[in-house]
Write a protein that holds these residues in place. Sequence first.
Motif: not given
Length: 653
Positions: A311-319
């Motif tokens: 899975l690609y989580i993409d933490e940088a785009d989290y609220n």
Amino acid sequence: AATAPGKKITARLKRTLPVRGPQAPTLSELMRWYCLNTNTHGCRRIVVSRGRLRRLLWILLTLSAVGLILWQCAELLMNYYSASVSVTVQFQKLPFPAVTICNINPYKYSAMKEYLSELDKETKKALETFYGFSEGKSKVRRSVDEWNSTGSDFFQQIPLLKVEDFSRTATDLHSGQKRKIEGSVFHKDSSIVNSGDSNDIIGFQLCDANNSSDCALYTFSSGVNAIQEWYKLHYMNIMAQIPLETKEKLSYSADDLLLTCFFDGLSCDKRHFTRFHHPLHGNCYTFNSGENGTILSTSTGGSEYGLQVVLYIDEADYNPFLVTSTGAKIIVHDQNEYPFIEDIGTEIETAAATSIGMHFTRSRKLSKPYSDCTETGADIPVENLYNKSYSLQICLHSCFQKAMVHSCGCAQYAQPLPAGAEYCNYKKNPNWMYCYYRLHEKFVKEQLGCQQICKDACSFKEWALTTSIAQWPSTVSEDWMLRVLSWDKGQKINKKLNKTDLANLMVFYKDLNERFISENPANTLVILLSNFGGQLGLWMSCSVVCVIEIVEVFFIDSLSIVMRRQWQKAKKWWNDRKRGSSGKAPQASDVERQGHDNPVCIDEDLPTFTTALRLPLPQDSPLPRTPPPNYSTLRLETAFTEQLPDTLELGQR
């Protein structure tokens, strides 16, 4: 004409003979007859025993036996609806469950900034006022706009408050002004993360829009919890006003979330996943949903033959204000069940390989009268809002949503929308927040009645999960693996992957043993009757015929005697009243008429000398009775008005 004297004698005997047996005139005579003729030996010994002590002992023994019978039979009846549990284990090819995967962050923060800009400004201003944060010191990786915005009027109406030592005054973190606290104070959690001053408590106040004096202050010892709760409250307001189609575009697509997929050793892709939109988790994807009518199965246990996805989580785009953890949430469920990810979902860490081993169990409970469960939920007076098979959670959430619509005039955002209702937002429903918190408080305290109405399902499937975690990717393989994954998905990601943005998930059967737990009736009607017979035979040497005899004597015959006596009293009273009104004196023949017929004498046999001896002396009779004649003085012609044919024949001889 020859038989007329015999009929007259029979009728006379029926009026005068003492009646014994079931048609006895009194209860004492009936009980004596029963004790002498019944098969229960204890009752007979009470009557025939000589001596008061022996008779008293038999009475005590008989009553004790009757008490033991009643106690044991009551125990049998109470245990009749008990169930025994049996466990069956089968080794066979198993259907693979549905696996639903969601990103913990529901929507891409970069796409949501225009909707959340005002809310983020208020949140940052509260952090700056209460904790002394500044933009330079903040660890937030991106900014929305300038912080010195006044925000909307609604944020000013429900701002974050700082309460000092539970006093009735609080400081508005938006304006810095003090305000008086009215109404009740609800402390939502214990002290976990506190501010610098242990006496400072942060929270917010909700008031009834129709009655400003009816307010409730919700406080938190933890500033993190207070800010998150306040943020989610306004966040749901905003999301309720955004159309579903727009929210699906703001969330993650299957191409964004899924990097690689394998099942049962074969490659799979997004076509094997079904998307559904969750209000709190955005776009979620279900593997093996069975939507196309096909359910995958596996014939081999082990991690190599289950589901493996990266899975690609993409933490940088989290609220940063909505979620404080990174990763994904999954839930294993049946194809006909709704995935309650927010309640029982399992979190998956990033930069780690999470292995989830499953054991499959099917359970079947007996419905009424053995247990208070429901087969399909059709007997539950709560509408199923989830369009899935019945479960206790579906019933509870649907019940609360219905109560929300009825009490607050709108639906809560986190649950499905009932027909004809709309989601709450502060523009159309300015009072919904106060109403929601009050209603939720009653729900938790079980005052809405939902916990009393909703029941467990009688049949359900369960997958027991065993989770293990390992570092992934390893240090020696991290470089080349991230490069390959970046190359494979380069057209969609367009940047170098970081291992904290990835999560490896494996879901598999640890073995193919299907456990079936079922409830079976511990007693049947045959066993119950056999147990009754055993108890009656043990304590009273009694059978079914004896039980029928008891019912007949103690209920039917006793009631008949009581009713007969009452009828005789009523008849006598009526006759006396008639004579009193007419002034007629009682006739001597009235005394002779007093008595009763003997229903036992129903045959046409002539009376014998033995039956004549059993004639009782009449009570209070003015006429003397002659003693029974001797054989030498017996004259048949004095007893009958006509000479019987057989006596004529004897006389001629």
